[in-house]
Design a protein around this motif. Sequence first.
Motif, PDB file in Angstrom:
ATOM      1  N   GLN A   1      -2.284   3.942  -2.468  1.00  0.00           N
ATOM      2  CA  GLN A   1      -2.717   2.731  -1.794  1.00  0.00           C
ATOM      3  C   GLN A   1      -3.067   1.659  -2.820  1.00  0.00           C
ATOM      4  OE1 GLN A   1      -2.482   2.169   1.317  1.00  0.00           O
ATOM      5  NE2 GLN A   1      -2.337   4.194   2.271  1.00  0.00           N
ATOM      6  N   CYS A   2      -2.976   0.389  -2.423  1.00  0.00           N
ATOM      7  CA  CYS A   2      -3.196  -0.726  -3.343  1.00  0.00           C
ATOM      8  C   CYS A   2      -4.262  -1.668  -2.792  1.00  0.00           C
ATOM      9  CB  CYS A   2      -1.902  -1.516  -3.542  1.00  0.00           C
ATOM     10  SG  CYS A   2      -0.620  -0.617  -4.421  1.00  0.00           S
ATOM     11  N   ASP A   3      -4.871  -2.416  -3.718  1.00  0.00           N
ATOM     12  CA  ASP A   3      -5.804  -3.462  -3.321  1.00  0.00           C
ATOM     13  C   ASP A   3      -5.054  -4.789  -3.224  1.00  0.00           C
ATOM     14  OD1 ASP A   3      -5.430  -4.350  -5.920  1.00  0.00           O
ATOM     15  OD2 ASP A   3      -7.374  -3.629  -6.645  1.00  0.00           O
ATOM     16  N   GLU A   4      -5.799  -5.884  -3.061  1.00  0.00           N
ATOM     17  CA  GLU A   4      -5.163  -7.182  -2.863  1.00  0.00           C
ATOM     18  C   GLU A   4      -4.423  -7.665  -4.105  1.00  0.00           C
ATOM     19  OE1 GLU A   4      -9.366  -7.629  -4.261  1.00  0.00           O
ATOM     20  OE2 GLU A   4      -8.358  -6.540  -2.644  1.00  0.00           O
ATOM     21  N   SER A   5      -4.727  -7.086  -5.278  1.00  0.00           N
ATOM     22  CA  SER A   5      -4.011  -7.437  -6.509  1.00  0.00           C
ATOM     23  C   SER A   5      -2.790  -6.557  -6.731  1.00  0.00           C
ATOM     24  CB  SER A   5      -4.950  -7.332  -7.715  1.00  0.00           C
ATOM     25  OG  SER A   5      -6.019  -8.236  -7.609  1.00  0.00           O
ATOM     26  N   ARG A   6      -2.476  -5.696  -5.766  1.00  0.00           N
ATOM     27  CA  ARG A   6      -1.361  -4.756  -5.840  1.00  0.00           C
ATOM     28  C   ARG A   6      -1.553  -3.728  -6.931  1.00  0.00           C
ATOM     29  NH1 ARG A   6      -0.600  -4.858  -1.288  1.00  0.00           N
ATOM     30  NH2 ARG A   6       1.206  -3.540  -1.613  1.00  0.00           N
ATOM     31  N   LEU A   7      -2.825  -3.362  -7.180  1.00  0.00           N
ATOM     32  CA  LEU A   7      -3.169  -2.312  -8.132  1.00  0.00           C
ATOM     33  C   LEU A   7      -3.479  -1.028  -7.380  1.00  0.00           C
ATOM     34  CD1 LEU A   7      -5.535  -4.383 -10.446  1.00  0.00           C
ATOM     35  CD2 LEU A   7      -3.176  -3.700 -10.962  1.00  0.00           C
ATOM     36  N   SER A   8      -3.026   0.104  -7.901  1.00  0.00           N
ATOM     37  CA  SER A   8      -3.255   1.389  -7.244  1.00  0.00           C
ATOM     38  C   SER A   8      -4.743   1.705  -7.177  1.00  0.00           C
ATOM     39  CB  SER A   8      -2.526   2.495  -8.006  1.00  0.00           C
ATOM     40  OG  SER A   8      -1.142   2.247  -8.063  1.00  0.00           O
ATOM     41  N   THR A   9      -5.178   2.221  -6.028  1.00  0.00           N
ATOM     42  CA  THR A   9      -6.591   2.540  -5.834  1.00  0.00           C
ATOM     43  C   THR A   9      -6.828   4.017  -5.561  1.00  0.00           C
ATOM     44  OG1 THR A   9      -6.390   1.912  -3.491  1.00  0.00           O
ATOM     45  CG2 THR A   9      -7.200   0.230  -5.041  1.00  0.00           C
TER      46      THR A   9
ATOM     47  N   CYS B   1      15.813   6.495   7.167  1.00  0.00           N
ATOM     48  CA  CYS B   1      15.315   5.566   8.178  1.00  0.00           C
ATOM     49  C   CYS B   1      15.370   4.151   7.634  1.00  0.00           C
ATOM     50  CB  CYS B   1      13.898   5.928   8.624  1.00  0.00           C
ATOM     51  SG  CYS B   1      12.660   5.892   7.324  1.00  0.00           S
ATOM     52  N   ARG B   2      15.232   3.195   8.543  1.00  0.00           N
ATOM     53  CA  ARG B   2      15.278   1.797   8.139  1.00  0.00           C
ATOM     54  C   ARG B   2      14.007   1.422   7.391  1.00  0.00           C
ATOM     55  NH1 ARG B   2      18.022  -1.077  13.519  1.00  0.00           N
ATOM     56  NH2 ARG B   2      19.908   0.224  13.510  1.00  0.00           N
ATOM     57  N   LEU B   3      14.106   0.351   6.619  1.00  0.00           N
ATOM     58  CA  LEU B   3      12.983  -0.080   5.801  1.00  0.00           C
ATOM     59  C   LEU B   3      11.908  -0.731   6.661  1.00  0.00           C
ATOM     60  CD1 LEU B   3      15.137  -1.593   2.943  1.00  0.00           C
ATOM     61  CD2 LEU B   3      13.843   0.541   2.844  1.00  0.00           C
ATOM     62  N   PRO B   4      10.641  -0.599   6.265  1.00  0.00           N
ATOM     63  CA  PRO B   4       9.549  -1.188   7.049  1.00  0.00           C
ATOM     64  C   PRO B   4       9.661  -2.710   7.123  1.00  0.00           C
ATOM     65  CG  PRO B   4       8.706   0.417   5.467  1.00  0.00           C
ATOM     66  CD  PRO B   4      10.143   0.183   5.122  1.00  0.00           C
ATOM     67  N   SER B   5       9.168  -3.267   8.229  1.00  0.00           N
ATOM     68  CA  SER B   5       9.196  -4.728   8.390  1.00  0.00           C
ATOM     69  C   SER B   5       8.052  -5.393   7.650  1.00  0.00           C
ATOM     70  CB  SER B   5       9.133  -5.095   9.879  1.00  0.00           C
ATOM     71  OG  SER B   5       7.958  -4.556  10.479  1.00  0.00           O
ATOM     72  N   GLU B   6       6.967  -4.637   7.370  1.00  0.00           N
ATOM     73  CA  GLU B   6       5.825  -5.196   6.655  1.00  0.00           C
ATOM     74  C   GLU B   6       6.040  -5.086   5.145  1.00  0.00           C
ATOM     75  OE1 GLU B   6       4.681  -0.832   7.432  1.00  0.00           O
ATOM     76  OE2 GLU B   6       5.822  -2.431   8.419  1.00  0.00           O
ATOM     77  N   LEU B   7       5.190  -5.786   4.378  1.00  0.00           N
ATOM     78  CA  LEU B   7       5.260  -5.723   2.926  1.00  0.00           C
ATOM     79  C   LEU B   7       4.969  -4.312   2.434  1.00  0.00           C
ATOM     80  CD1 LEU B   7       5.337  -7.046   0.059  1.00  0.00           C
ATOM     81  CD2 LEU B   7       2.870  -7.421   0.331  1.00  0.00           C
ATOM     82  N   VAL B   8       5.825  -3.822   1.555  1.00  0.00           N
ATOM     83  CA  VAL B   8       5.578  -2.579   0.829  1.00  0.00           C
ATOM     84  C   VAL B   8       5.706  -2.894  -0.656  1.00  0.00           C
ATOM     85  CG1 VAL B   8       6.247  -0.165   0.495  1.00  0.00           C
ATOM     86  CG2 VAL B   8       6.617  -1.260   2.718  1.00  0.00           C
ATOM     87  N   ASP B   9       4.715  -2.481  -1.437  1.00  0.00           N
ATOM     88  CA  ASP B   9       4.767  -2.635  -2.898  1.00  0.00           C
ATOM     89  C   ASP B   9       3.899  -1.522  -3.491  1.00  0.00           C
ATOM     90  OD1 ASP B   9       5.174  -3.505  -5.452  1.00  0.00           O
ATOM     91  OD2 ASP B   9       4.097  -5.399  -5.255  1.00  0.00           O
TER      92      ASP B   9
END
Length: 287
Positions: free
Chosen positions: A173-181, A196-204
Amino acid sequence: MPLRLDDELTSLTLAPELGGSIAKWTVKATGQALLRNSDQHALAAGTARRLACYPLAPWSNRIAHGGFDCPDGWFALAANSATDPLPIHGSAWQQPWQVIEHTPRQICLQLDSQLPFAYRAQQRFRLIDGRLNIELTVTHLAPRAAWHGLGLHPYFPRTPHTTLCAAAQQIWQCDESRLSTELSALPAGWDFEQACRLPSELVDNAFTGWNGHCRITQADAGYQLDCHASGVDYYILYCPVGQDFFCFEPVSHPTNAHHLPGRPGLHLLQQGQSIDMQFSMQYRALR
């Protein structure tokens, strides 16, 4: 002249002066782009991040706190991208590489870097029967030991029908800075054990417990890529919202591993020691 490799099925164009990057990989019979196609505007932008794939060394993704600790002291880092406040993706993608070998079947590029410390990186590209194999090796050259990671950052075309199959066990999981938590179970819709198809929401996010196998199917375009990585145990999936591409990045470590307990996936290298990885993508036309 473009730096090219060709086999019976596909054609590969490299841009060594732009971070040792791949500019395009296409099907010869149709011109179909198997990675994001770098047009003249992308090449003129002068950055690897507009191209099809670039190397990640001596680390992948973001690092917090302005640097990281090593046995002999602190390595300070500055932000290296106008679009991100944190140091990102190492330094190999921002330097020109040299061509040290070019035969009909393979090309080897080399970078001798002094940033953020002395290291040598080599990429070897092989192309045969529609199979692109990339081998990335990094050797630590500085007297002081340092933590290393590595990876590749390919961009793939994305349509509403693109599917991904790449089994993993957990996600960072990531925080708002996209750093692993923290590690967690795979969220709903992010389990790619079955295609399966890719998620519609942001994944990073970084996925762990990966066996190195991946299949990307582009039904609209009539092909699939069967991929395999060795020397790395993670992948980062980046799905920006509303874009016509996604990134599937085979990497040695999660984002900000330098500041996670145990520094998962990183290697402390002494002078002269190396790490390496391989990533292959096999093009197959769908019947």
